[in-house]
Write an enzyme that holds these catalytic residues in place. Structure first.
Site, PDB file in Angstrom:
ATOM      1  N   GLN A 535       0.835  -1.199   0.000  1.00 32.04           N
ATOM      2  CA  GLN A 535       0.000   0.000   0.000  1.00 32.04           C
ATOM      3  C   GLN A 535       0.872   1.253   0.000  1.00 32.04           C
ATOM      4  O   GLN A 535       0.596   2.205  -0.723  1.00 32.04           O
ATOM      5  CB  GLN A 535      -0.938  -0.009   1.210  1.00 32.04           C
ATOM      6  CG  GLN A 535      -1.963  -1.125   1.110  1.00 32.04           C
ATOM      7  CD  GLN A 535      -2.888  -1.200   2.311  1.00 32.04           C
ATOM      8  OE1 GLN A 535      -2.690  -0.489   3.297  1.00 32.04           O
ATOM      9  NE2 GLN A 535      -3.879  -2.062   2.230  1.00 32.04           N
ATOM     10  N   ASP A 681      -2.335 -11.460   4.311  1.00 35.33           N
ATOM     11  CA  ASP A 681      -3.767 -11.446   4.609  1.00 35.33           C
ATOM     12  C   ASP A 681      -4.309 -12.840   4.919  1.00 35.33           C
ATOM     13  O   ASP A 681      -5.486 -12.989   5.261  1.00 35.33           O
ATOM     14  CB  ASP A 681      -4.547 -10.872   3.419  1.00 35.33           C
ATOM     15  CG  ASP A 681      -4.272  -9.379   3.236  1.00 35.33           C
ATOM     16  OD1 ASP A 681      -3.883  -8.732   4.216  1.00 35.33           O
ATOM     17  OD2 ASP A 681      -4.444  -8.885   2.110  1.00 35.33           O
TER      18      ASP A 681
END
Ligand code: S3P
Length: 811
Positions: A535, A681
């Site tokens: 990100q 994740d």
């Protein structure tokens, strides 16, 4: 509200619904209430009969014993909210004496008259609430009698158009008076007359003031106080903008409603038609019952803006007509989809909730999963599109030149938040419809300033990537999110962006909201990322598109590279050497089709389901197996899973495969540190695999898990403990003790219990899967956010063999 800002004698000129409701609202707030009056519109507790008769009143329009003249005149009363030396009063002027009498009778006004000049003595605030075309005449009368008003008189109005009223004011006063503050309450009703006055009419509604550069700021402040006392929210806008906006949002819908009802009413069989008219007709035409004179005046006064709005509307109807005629179902759906989303968004604005929250609220307040123990896992399924790629497809599609067709788009709340944010910045986006989205790119410099803060819900990816691309815009923006996102660190993007020249404010501790100042020249930097974050990398690359020179990012470990791949696919060169990638600012993106593969992070829940369930045999189709995302495959295989990649191919620059998994007993492992960013994740689900493996699984160097949608290390440790799975938490990892050696067989691995997902989608899904090997039911609270990444999870889970019930409870 400062008491000194309150007027003491308000004169409302035109006592209809709008003027009467203002009086009612002021009364309800205690303004000018007579002694002994306690509630309602200043009505005396003990009134019994007659027009506004208080104790001892006998006759006339509200005349008290000591009143001498006019309708219900009192003098020098002292009590009541807003009273200065003299008692606060509400007066009204209306050509219809009966309306005045009714106003007094209802306790809304103290007194009134049909002539304006006789009421002006000592008045310090005049509210003109007459129809727009009567404004000129009333203003002329007011100008003539001004000498009698208080020295600090303020004048305002409530007209629905402002340009024409400004002209009327110049004609009446010779110039625009500094003490005239034009205004418009955005509230109303199809009812008319003072009898319909409603003290709540303005509560929570907006009032637009349109002050001019020469308008006295104290006057503006006093009009503000007036409306705030009535419960409204006050905004400012210039006259031209006001008239354009209102032509579209109010005048055009009224015109259409009048016209539709008129058209139907003229048809011969009208009685029959109206008899069968149902909710749609009622909802669409309610406003056709509005005051005809008022609306005639509005269309005369705002002619040009209304005609523009009508032209646009006619074009839209013509397009839709053509689609219906041609049977063009895609065109119809695109229009209806766009409209339906916009309508939901509008609802959420009105309710002051978020767009996403609005959707969520329809389905939940509290959503709980109740998962029965046991079950099989088999079949062939396709999980929804990749979340990371879906976000980026909209972002780059919007910034590209040309039209980007996306298929496989994830219709989850996170990626929809990104889509909605671009719509708010003026990008035309059709869909999503069954994963298909058409983005009409506006180019790198074509975004428009959104009307308010951009709300991105639960989506960390949206907020961080937006931070980069918004830092390069010419306009200011604010990024906000839900409770979970508001706790997540944004300094990791704000700090390097500031080094590039961006001006960004965060809340305390570098948390959202982010306020990003537009128009700042950015320059490329060479950034050594302190954490392995795709990100942060993507944020800086997006800012780099707008920066002068080269933007370089070095990552301490490989992170997902979808941004780089997609930029290259859009013809924007991103280079890489070893752990560093870079690009030059100032280029252009060319639209390209995007086929979003299934999300390996969503597939993981079913990979683990099959990996832990004896007899399982499952195929997950078309899953993205980008090398920066396949940590879960490597880890499961190392634990002994029977997992094969079939039908490997490349789709639109991303590798995909069908993942075929069959049950095989798992063993605990030390998770290789180099796999951690590649499976970041997937750990909640992998911890469930670990709880079913023989021996202990150890994870380290995974502190990033503490700053995801929840502190995932702690959330999983607590949940596993509830099930009776022994574990030990570390600052940067966890040890999970699985099945004891020799505790073979197909029996349960742990117990059941009640788990708090903390609103984290992946925690909720991980514990759902855990139930396959539990001895008892697992109940999971706070599951609504599963819809952020995996809409349809429950359906797919049931299809493969889980017994999962949803329970909803209004909170
Ligand atoms: C994402 C990057 C990862 C991941 C997140 C999506 C992305 O976050 O956890 O779900 O799309 O770039 P970090 O970059 O913070 O590790």
């Amino acid at each position: 509200m400062a008491r000194r800002d309150l007027p003491s004698r308000v004169l409302i000129v035109g006592l209809g619904l709008i003027g009467g409701s203002l009086a009612a609202a002021l009364r309800a707030a205690g303004f000018g209430a007579a002694e002994g009056r306690t509630a309602g519109f200043g009505a005396a507790e003990d009134r019994t009969a007659g027009f506004g008769a208080a104790e001892g009143r006998t006759a006339g329009f509200g005349a008290a014993e000591d009143r001498t003249a006019g309708f219900g005149a009192a003098e020098d009363r002292t009590a009541g909210f807003g009273a200065a030396e003299k008692r606060a009063e509400i007066l009204a002027c209306d050509p219809d004496a009966e309306e005045i009498a009714r106003g007094v009778e209802l306790g809304l006004i103290d007194r009134g008259d049909t002539r304006l000049t006789s009421l002006l003595d000592g008045v310090d605030l005049v509210v003109l609430a007459v129809p727009v075309l009567a404004m000129r005449e009333v203003m002329a009368e007011l100008a003539a009698g001004l000498g009698r008003a208080a020295a600090n008189l303020v004048i305002t109005d409530v007209g629905s158009t402002k340009g024409a009223i400004r002209e009327a004011a110049v004609a009446a006063f010779g110039e625009l008076p500094a003490n005239l503050v034009l205004g418009h309450p955005i509230a109303g009703s199809e009812k008319s007359g003072v009898a319909a006055a409603n003290p709540e009419l303005y509560a929570g509604h907006k009032v637009i003031l349109t002050p001019e550069p020469g308008t006295d700021s104290d006057a503006v402040a006093r009009v503000r106080v007036l409306w705030e006392t009535a419960g409204a929210e006050v905004l400012e806008m210039d006259v031209e903008r006001h008239d354009e906006v209102l032509a579209r949002t109010s005048h055009l819908p009224h015109l259409l409603a009048f016209s539709l009802v008129d058209t139907l009413a003229r048809q011969d069989e009208r009685l029959e038609i109206f008899r069968y008219a149902a909710g749609g007709f009622r909802d669409f035409t309610r406003i056709a019952g509005s005051d005809p004179v008022m609306w005639r005046d509005i269309f005369v006064a705002n002619r040009d803006a209304v005609l523009h709005a009508l032209d646009d509307f006619e074009d839209g109807v013509a397009r839709l007509r053509e689609a219906v005629e041609r049977g063009d179902t895609d065109a119809m759906l695109a229009t209806f989809d766009r409209a339906s989303h916009a309508r939901h968004y509008f609802d959420s604005l009105l309710n002051q909730t978020s767009y996403q929250a609005e959707y969520q609220m329809q389905a939940q307040d509290q959503l709980r999963y109740r998962v029965s123990p046991g079950g099989g896992v088999s079949g062939r399924i396709r999980v929804p599109g990749d979340k990371s790629i879906s976000h980026r497809s909209i972002m780059l599609g919007a910034l590209a030149e040309g039209v980007t067709e996306v298929s496989g788009f994830l219709e989850g709340e996170d990626s929809l938040a990104t889509l909605q944010a671009f719509r708010e910045m003026g990008v035309a986006i059709e869909g999503p419809h069954q994963g298909r989205v058409t983005v009409h790119g506006v180019g790198l410099h074509g975004l428009k300033a959104p009307a308010g803060p951009l709300y991105v819900g639960n989506a960390g990816t949206a907020m961080r990537l937006f931070a980069g691309l918004l830092a390069g815009q010419a306009f200011d923006t604010e990024l906000t999110g839900d409770v979970s996102l508001t706790k997540r660190p944004m300094g990791r993007v704000a700090d390097p962006l500031r080094e590039m020249g961006a001006v960004i404010e965060t809340a305390e501790g570098g948390r959202p909201p982010l306020r990003i100042k537009g128009g700042q020249p950015l320059k490329g930097i060479d950034y050594d990322m302190p954490m392995a974050s795709a990100q942060v990398k993507s944020c800086l690359l997006l800012a780099g598109l707008y920066a002068e020179g080269e933007t370089r990012v070095r990552e301490p470990a490989p992170t997902r590279d979808h941004t780089e791949r997609m930029l290259n696919g859009f013809g924007y060169k991103v280079e890489r050497q070893g752990d560093t990638c870079w690009l030059q600012g100032g280029g252009e993106l060319a639209a390209a089709p995007i086929d979003v593969p299934s999300d390996i992070s969503s597939a993981t829940f079913f990979l683990v389901a099959a990996a832990i369930t004896p007899g399982a045999d499952l195929v997950l189709e078309h899953v993205g197996i980008n090398p920066t995302r396949i940590g879960v495959i490597n880890i499961l295989q190392q634990m002994g899973a029977d997992l094969r990649l079939e039908n490997q191919r490349e789709v639109g620059g991303e590798p995909v495969a069908d993942l075929h998994i069959r049950y095989a007993p798992l063993k605990g492992i030390d998770i290789p540190v180099d796999q951690v960013p590649l499976a970041i994740d997937e750990f909640p689900a992998l911890f469930v695999a670990a709880a079913n493996a023989e021996g202990t699984t150890r994870l380290r160097e995974a502190a990033e898990l503490r700053v995801k949608e929840s502190d995932r290390l702690k959330a999983m440790a607590d949940g596993l403990a509830v099930l009776g799975v022994e574990n030990r938490l570390y600052e940067d990892g966890i040890d999970i003790v699985g099945r004891a050696e020799g505790q073979g067989g197909d029996g349960p691995s742990y117990g059941g219990g009640r788990i708090d997902s903390l609103g984290d989608h992946r925690i909720a899904m991980a514990f759902s899967v855990a139930a396959l090997r539990a001895s008892d039911e697992i109940v999971i609270d706070d599951c609504a956010n599963v819809a952020t990444s995996f809409p349809g999870f429950v359906t797919l889970a049931r299809r493969v063999g889980l017994s999962l019930e949803e329970e909803r409870e209004a909170s």
